[in-house]
Design a protein around this motif. Sequence first.
Motif, PDB file in Angstrom:
ATOM      1  N   PHE A 163     -30.256  17.881  51.924  1.00 56.36           N
ATOM      2  CA  PHE A 163     -30.347  16.943  53.038  1.00 56.36           C
ATOM      3  C   PHE A 163     -29.110  16.998  53.926  1.00 56.36           C
ATOM      4  O   PHE A 163     -29.220  16.998  55.162  1.00 56.36           O
ATOM      5  CB  PHE A 163     -30.546  15.510  52.526  1.00 56.36           C
ATOM      6  N   ILE A 164     -27.933  17.033  53.332  1.00 56.13           N
ATOM      7  CA  ILE A 164     -26.696  17.046  54.129  1.00 56.13           C
ATOM      8  C   ILE A 164     -26.609  18.302  55.001  1.00 56.13           C
ATOM      9  O   ILE A 164     -26.404  18.200  56.220  1.00 56.13           O
ATOM     10  CB  ILE A 164     -25.469  16.892  53.219  1.00 56.13           C
ATOM     11  N   PRO A 165     -26.754  19.522  54.442  1.00 55.63           N
ATOM     12  CA  PRO A 165     -26.720  20.694  55.331  1.00 55.63           C
ATOM     13  C   PRO A 165     -27.883  20.738  56.320  1.00 55.63           C
ATOM     14  O   PRO A 165     -27.723  21.234  57.440  1.00 55.63           O
ATOM     15  CB  PRO A 165     -26.752  21.884  54.362  1.00 55.63           C
ATOM     16  N   ALA A 166     -29.071  20.216  55.941  1.00 53.75           N
ATOM     17  CA  ALA A 166     -30.198  20.198  56.876  1.00 53.75           C
ATOM     18  C   ALA A 166     -29.909  19.278  58.050  1.00 53.75           C
ATOM     19  O   ALA A 166     -30.191  19.612  59.213  1.00 53.75           O
ATOM     20  CB  ALA A 166     -31.475  19.764  56.160  1.00 53.75           C
ATOM     21  N   ALA A 167     -29.352  18.095  57.778  1.00 52.17           N
ATOM     22  CA  ALA A 167     -28.987  17.186  58.858  1.00 52.17           C
ATOM     23  C   ALA A 167     -27.891  17.790  59.729  1.00 52.17           C
ATOM     24  O   ALA A 167     -27.891  17.633  60.962  1.00 52.17           O
ATOM     25  CB  ALA A 167     -28.528  15.853  58.268  1.00 52.17           C
ATOM     26  N   HIS A 168     -26.962  18.511  59.098  1.00 53.57           N
ATOM     27  CA  HIS A 168     -25.884  19.168  59.853  1.00 53.57           C
ATOM     28  C   HIS A 168     -26.450  20.242  60.775  1.00 53.57           C
ATOM     29  O   HIS A 168     -25.937  20.465  61.882  1.00 53.57           O
ATOM     30  CB  HIS A 168     -24.868  19.765  58.876  1.00 53.57           C
TER      31      HIS A 168
ATOM     32  N   HIS B 195     -29.008  19.977  62.451  1.00 55.29           N
ATOM     33  CA  HIS B 195     -29.522  19.269  63.624  1.00 55.29           C
ATOM     34  C   HIS B 195     -28.406  18.542  64.390  1.00 55.29           C
ATOM     35  O   HIS B 195     -28.690  17.687  65.228  1.00 55.29           O
ATOM     36  CB  HIS B 195     -30.607  18.262  63.214  1.00 55.29           C
ATOM     37  N   GLY B 196     -27.160  18.852  64.070  1.00 59.70           N
ATOM     38  CA  GLY B 196     -26.040  18.310  64.826  1.00 59.70           C
ATOM     39  C   GLY B 196     -25.413  17.059  64.268  1.00 59.70           C
ATOM     40  O   GLY B 196     -24.476  16.514  64.863  1.00 59.70           O
ATOM     41  N   MET B 197     -25.872  16.573  63.116  1.00 61.60           N
ATOM     42  CA  MET B 197     -25.299  15.365  62.521  1.00 61.60           C
ATOM     43  C   MET B 197     -24.025  15.713  61.751  1.00 61.60           C
ATOM     44  O   MET B 197     -24.023  16.677  60.979  1.00 61.60           O
ATOM     45  CB  MET B 197     -26.310  14.699  61.594  1.00 61.60           C
ATOM     46  N   PRO B 198     -22.939  14.970  61.939  1.00 57.39           N
ATOM     47  CA  PRO B 198     -21.714  15.231  61.162  1.00 57.39           C
ATOM     48  C   PRO B 198     -21.980  15.128  59.668  1.00 57.39           C
ATOM     49  O   PRO B 198     -22.789  14.309  59.213  1.00 57.39           O
ATOM     50  CB  PRO B 198     -20.759  14.137  61.634  1.00 57.39           C
ATOM     51  N   GLN B 199     -21.270  15.939  58.887  1.00 58.10           N
ATOM     52  CA  GLN B 199     -21.502  15.979  57.454  1.00 58.10           C
ATOM     53  C   GLN B 199     -21.198  14.644  56.786  1.00 58.10           C
ATOM     54  O   GLN B 199     -21.933  14.209  55.883  1.00 58.10           O
ATOM     55  CB  GLN B 199     -20.632  17.078  56.822  1.00 58.10           C
TER      56      GLN B 199
ATOM     57  N   ALA C  77     -24.140  12.320  57.380  1.00 54.95           N
ATOM     58  CA  ALA C  77     -25.276  12.669  56.533  1.00 54.95           C
ATOM     59  C   ALA C  77     -25.034  12.235  55.085  1.00 54.95           C
ATOM     60  O   ALA C  77     -25.956  11.765  54.405  1.00 54.95           O
ATOM     61  CB  ALA C  77     -25.543  14.169  56.604  1.00 54.95           C
ATOM     62  N   ALA C  78     -23.778  12.402  54.612  1.00 53.59           N
ATOM     63  CA  ALA C  78     -23.459  11.983  53.249  1.00 53.59           C
ATOM     64  C   ALA C  78     -23.603  10.468  53.096  1.00 53.59           C
ATOM     65  O   ALA C  78     -24.065   9.973  52.061  1.00 53.59           O
ATOM     66  CB  ALA C  78     -22.041  12.411  52.887  1.00 53.59           C
ATOM     67  N   SER C  79     -23.226   9.723  54.127  1.00 48.74           N
ATOM     68  CA  SER C  79     -23.373   8.268  54.083  1.00 48.74           C
ATOM     69  C   SER C  79     -24.842   7.860  54.037  1.00 48.74           C
ATOM     70  O   SER C  79     -25.219   6.913  53.344  1.00 48.74           O
ATOM     71  CB  SER C  79     -22.690   7.634  55.299  1.00 48.74           C
ATOM     72  N   LEU C  80     -25.692   8.590  54.764  1.00 48.32           N
ATOM     73  CA  LEU C  80     -27.126   8.313  54.714  1.00 48.32           C
ATOM     74  C   LEU C  80     -27.688   8.574  53.315  1.00 48.32           C
ATOM     75  O   LEU C  80     -28.504   7.810  52.804  1.00 48.32           O
ATOM     76  CB  LEU C  80     -27.872   9.168  55.739  1.00 48.32           C
ATOM     77  N   LEU C  81     -27.235   9.676  52.711  1.00 50.61           N
ATOM     78  CA  LEU C  81     -27.717   9.983  51.369  1.00 50.61           C
ATOM     79  C   LEU C  81     -27.230   8.948  50.368  1.00 50.61           C
ATOM     80  O   LEU C  81     -27.946   8.592  49.425  1.00 50.61           O
ATOM     81  CB  LEU C  81     -27.250  11.388  50.965  1.00 50.61           C
ATOM     82  N   ALA C  82     -26.019   8.442  50.579  1.00 46.61           N
ATOM     83  CA  ALA C  82     -25.529   7.365  49.726  1.00 46.61           C
ATOM     84  C   ALA C  82     -26.360   6.101  49.932  1.00 46.61           C
ATOM     85  O   ALA C  82     -26.589   5.336  48.988  1.00 46.61           O
ATOM     86  CB  ALA C  82     -24.063   7.075  50.030  1.00 46.61           C
ATOM     87  N   LEU C  83     -26.816   5.881  51.167  1.00 49.54           N
ATOM     88  CA  LEU C  83     -27.661   4.722  51.448  1.00 49.54           C
ATOM     89  C   LEU C  83     -28.989   4.835  50.704  1.00 49.54           C
ATOM     90  O   LEU C  83     -29.563   3.816  50.285  1.00 49.54           O
ATOM     91  CB  LEU C  83     -27.899   4.605  52.954  1.00 49.54           C
ATOM     92  N   VAL C  84     -29.480   6.059  50.541  1.00 47.64           N
ATOM     93  CA  VAL C  84     -30.653   6.267  49.689  1.00 47.64           C
ATOM     94  C   VAL C  84     -30.367   5.700  48.297  1.00 47.64           C
ATOM     95  O   VAL C  84     -31.217   5.049  47.677  1.00 47.64           O
ATOM     96  CB  VAL C  84     -31.002   7.769  49.608  1.00 47.64           C
ATOM     97  N   GLY C  85     -29.134   5.931  47.819  1.00 48.95           N
ATOM     98  CA  GLY C  85     -28.751   5.407  46.516  1.00 48.95           C
ATOM     99  C   GLY C  85     -28.747   3.895  46.462  1.00 48.95           C
ATOM    100  O   GLY C  85     -29.120   3.300  45.443  1.00 48.95           O
TER     101      GLY C  85
ATOM    102  N   PRO D 253     -29.011  14.598  65.805  1.00 46.25           N
ATOM    103  CA  PRO D 253     -27.559  14.354  65.754  1.00 46.25           C
ATOM    104  C   PRO D 253     -27.181  12.904  65.514  1.00 46.25           C
ATOM    105  O   PRO D 253     -26.075  12.615  65.064  1.00 46.25           O
ATOM    106  CB  PRO D 253     -27.078  14.831  67.133  1.00 46.25           C
ATOM    107  N   ASP D 254     -28.083  11.983  65.820  1.00 46.95           N
ATOM    108  CA  ASP D 254     -27.771  10.564  65.702  1.00 46.95           C
ATOM    109  C   ASP D 254     -28.731   9.874  64.737  1.00 46.95           C
ATOM    110  O   ASP D 254     -29.818  10.375  64.436  1.00 46.95           O
ATOM    111  CB  ASP D 254     -27.857   9.878  67.071  1.00 46.95           C
ATOM    112  N   ILE D 255     -28.328   8.692  64.278  1.00 48.05           N
ATOM    113  CA  ILE D 255     -29.185   7.874  63.418  1.00 48.05           C
ATOM    114  C   ILE D 255     -30.044   6.981  64.300  1.00 48.05           C
ATOM    115  O   ILE D 255     -29.523   6.121  65.013  1.00 48.05           O
ATOM    116  CB  ILE D 255     -28.336   7.010  62.467  1.00 48.05           C
TER     117      ILE D 255
END
Length: 450
Positions: A273-278, A280-284, A287-295, A338-340
Amino acid sequence: MTIPAAAVETQATRRPRVHRAWWVAAVILGALVAAAGFRSSTGALLEPLETEFGWSRATTSGAVTANLVIYGLTAPFAAALMERFGLRRVVSVALVLVAVGSGLTTVMTAPWQLWLLWGVFVGVGAGAMALVLGAIVANRWFVESRRGLVTGVFSAAGAAGQLVFLPGIAALAAGPGWRYAALVVTGAALLLVPLVLFVVRDRPADLGLRPLGAQPGEPLDEPATRHTGSQVGPAALAVRTLRESARSRTFWILFGTFWICGWSTNGLIGTHFIPAAHDHGMPQTTAASLLALVGVFDLVGTIASGWLTDKVDPRLLLCAYYGFRGLALLFVPALLGPDIHPNLFIFIVFYGLDWVATVPPTIALCRRHFGVARSGVVFGWVFAAHMVGAGVAASYAGWVRQSTGDYFTAWLTAGGLCLFAALACLAITKSPDRGSWSTEGEESEVGAVA
């Protein structure tokens, strides 16, 4: 060693305010969080490793695959080792393996070292503290009416590890360097070893206690919680349990659907997910914060799933979980950018609630169809399928990205597999298949739920 009856009666009159089961559960929860911490870090470390060493996405994804496969295949044998040598010994050694594996990555220089450390050391150590550990502790220390909720809490430990470690790991990788992130996990794992040795005991009867929720007149140790084959070697016990369980159609459905569960969580989202979001222009770090939000939302979803498992047919829960997950994955390619934006945030919330909500009902079905005593090892094999599926997905998605330039095909494949799993769960029978459990003196849960 079980405490004598006279000492048991003395202890019974001085019952502690907080049952020891809660202390054992708290320490085991910490061990599960620590094990999940380094496991969840791989997605945040792929690009930093590739940048520093010049390794390809296929190389780093292959190391993740080795980690996930070994992690999964360790689980059934770890369950058998816990039956033979006890929880304390196995968990303590596992924590040391995770610490050594994560710490030595700071001095690696070649891909084979990454495969050895991520794959073997961390894979074996984390695999010994996989969800199987939580299932065994719940079976031994809690009565049936509380096991669903407890396994839900243990299942959420993986999400908690992701929540606790991932944003910090991504920040360290982007700042002082990924080596600092590896050392954080090393320290956390080592700090837990003395806690495990001091607090954890193998069974309540070892302290003259009954499982939490048991009535005073009930025996200290249920015969059904002891595997009758516990005197044989751990490897032989694991293999024999697999051979006996393989006669059941339900086993293969749980095995296959959990394989898909691993594909769609740890293998795809957790790793890529992190490299895929990256891409599309999203900072790493974002993306890591979004994945943590999944947690964060997985903590809620999995505990709620454990509560529901005690009240609702687990087959129907699994059908719903896999079905909604499949539909969500089909929309991912249109959500990344690139954005949320609100739609992406809705996906994160929904996927978080569903992340490992499949675990409590799957464990419940293992107990129902294969008996309490064998359910730990049976779930170990089912969990092995989960991580093998995750490993295949990690390499498959890496290959798709390298060969096509994006992850589009990987998202669609995972969505289709989840929809298939939803239908497969409806084929599980309510009562045990003929021959699915036959250990003398052992009872399944069907008598209580049918």
